[in-house]
Design an enzyme around this catalytic site. Structure first.
Site: not given
Ligand code: ACO
Length: 428
Positions: A307, A364
């Site tokens: 998140h 979610d």
């Molecule tokens: N699985 C694996 N790795 C992940 C995940 C995941 N679900 N989420 C983040 N990471 C990793 C990224 O690859 C990144 O790694 P790095 O630092 O080695 O490059 C690090 O964690 C930080 O992730 P970001 O994508 O930079 O974080 P951001 O805050 O931009 O994204 C998000 C947040 C979009 C929710 C992301 O965690 C994601 O894609 N999760 C899966 C989709 C999801 O569940 N979305 C619902 C969110 S809740 C809502 O909107 C209601």
């Protein structure tokens, strides 16, 4: 003395005021930065940018705290109803019993949608995604409520536009579901409460009243409460930015619905169930999928994990996980994907990759399992999220309007080509 922030640029210092919120959140007010220095800030994805000062929802991602208008989400989920929470978000305080009755009655007066709108439902192919339909149908409500175009509307006139949207949204959502099945639409009943009416139109019968299991009604009510607002997230920011141009409420909420659809945002609830099903059909080897999520050469991400703001735990996920166990047990459902979800969570919570990046289950991760237990098809999950988020979007849109916030218009740092001479077509 009030706190300030000093920025030094090319040897010259500039001071900017520090703004402190009621929960002690600090922000540097850089609204005069460009005027004074010629510089702008660069913050792709708005990770450090406060777009507004808001009185609606407080969220502390480090401590896992979420409050609507000062009330803790845990307490609201346990004690209140979705309609009470909608009232709280929109009008600022919890309603009295009489106030809530009147609110319900006003809503029940407007639940029917214009008969001409039925043609829109008929025109969508069976394969149309419910979120695309919802965005179009909510936007098209403006065609039937031209009073919504008035940017100088009084509070009373705006309130009618709001009540109509709250009232018609469950009807639209239910009819999208019915339309996909090719079944007759069921009309709302004015004696029903908000949740019962929605269930009546979705799973009821045209000919008779169906008595719904209170476990089912409670679970849906709770899920909608947990989704009702989440401060300046992607879809809410979209609603506010569209509203800031003077666009009407229906158009602004329609834009928010489109933003919610993406799998990185609300669309994750559909993506989670699809992922869990896929893992189950692949043999249920959770370790394999955890490793795929960690592999930077693999596009796979653990959906429902991570998140932007919660870096400890998502308080909504905690409540939902408990509710999920409760609903499945009371309804006597044994869903094999729940076991897979729990195994993934357990493994991820002890895996350094997820621990170091502070990746926890979000709202979610378990919500889809409940929606499925209640009888909703996967493609409807994000639409249910939208139904829950509606009061929050409305409250945020009204706040923007009444605070007369300026049009949202970010700047950029240009990194394209500098000036080039035009070359005639026959000489390229
Ligand atoms: N699985 C694996 N790795 C992940 C995940 C995941 N679900 N989420 C983040 N990471 C990793 C990224 O690859 C990144 O790694 P790095 O630092 O080695 O490059 C690090 O964690 C930080 O992730 P970001 O994508 O930079 O974080 P951001 O805050 O931009 O994204 C998000 C947040 C979009 C929710 C992301 O965690 C994601 O894609 N999760 C899966 C989709 C999801 O569940 N979305 C619902 C969110 S809740 C809502 O909107 C209601």
């Amino acid at each position: 003395m009030s706190e300030t922030a000093k920025i030094t640029l090319q040897g010259q210092s500039y001071e900017f005021p520090v703004v402190t919120g009621t929960e002690n959140e600090k922000a540097i007010d850089i609204s005069k930065l460009r005027d004074q220095t010629g510089y702008i800030t660069l913050d792709t994805g708005f990770k450090n940018t406060g777009a507004t000062a808001s009185q609606i929802t407080f969220l502390d991602g480090e401590q896992g705290i979420l409050k609507y208008r000062g009330y803790k989400i845990e307490e609201l989920a346990e004690k209140s109803s979705f309609l009470e929470v909608a009232y709280l978000l929109i009008y600022g305080d919890l309603p009295t019993k009489d106030g809530l009755d009147k609110f319900q009655k006003r809503i029940n007066k407007h639940t029917v949608i214009h008969e001409d709108m039925k043609k829109f439902f008929d025109a969508f192919p069976y394969t149309a995604h419910p979120m695309g339909q919802l965005a179009s149908l909510v936007s098209s409500l403006s065609a039937f409520s031209p009073e919504s175009f008035n940017t100088d509307a009084s509070k009373e006139d705006n309130d009618l536009v709001v009540i109509k949207l709250l009232a018609k949204m469950p009807t639209i959502v239910s009819w999208i579901y019915k339309g996909a099945l090719g079944r007759p639409f069921i009309y709302p009943k004015s004696k029903n409460d908000y949740i019962t009416n929605f269930m009546h139109m979705t799973f009821g019968k045209v000919t008779e009243d169906v008595e719904f299991d209170p476990v089912v009604l409670d679970a849906l009510d709770k899920l909608l409460i947990l989704h009702a607002d989440h401060e300046q997230n992607c879809s809410t920011s979209t609603v506010r930015i569209v509203g800031s141009s003077g666009a009407n409420l229906y158009a602004s909420i329609s834009a928010g619905i489109s933003a919610l659809w993406g799998p990185s945002h609300g669309g994750a609830n559909q993506a989670v169930i699809e992922m869990l099903e896929h893992i189950k059909n692949d043999g249920g080897d959770t370790e394999k999928w955890i490793n795929k999520a960690k592999d930077k050469n693999d596009e796979f991400r653990l959906m429902g994990f991570g998140h932007r703001v919660y870096k400890n735990f998502d308080p909504r996920a905690k409540i939902i996980k408990k509710a999920c166990d409760n609903v499945l047990e009371k309804l006597g459902i044994n869903d094999p994907v729940l076991e897979i979800a729990k195994k993934l969570e357990e493994a991820a919570l002890h895996d350094p990759y997820f621990v170091e990046r502070k990746l926890y289950p979000n709202v979610d991760f378990y919500s889809g399992i409940i929606y499925r237990a209640l009888g909703f098809p996967t493609e409807m999950f994000t639409v249910l999220f939208a139904l829950g988020r509606l009061p929050g979007w409305i409250a945020q849109w009204l706040e923007l309007r009444y605070n007369q916030e300026p049009i949202g218009r970010p700047r950029q740092v240009y990194t394209g080509k500098t000036e080039r001479n035009y070359v005639d077509l026959d000489k390229r």
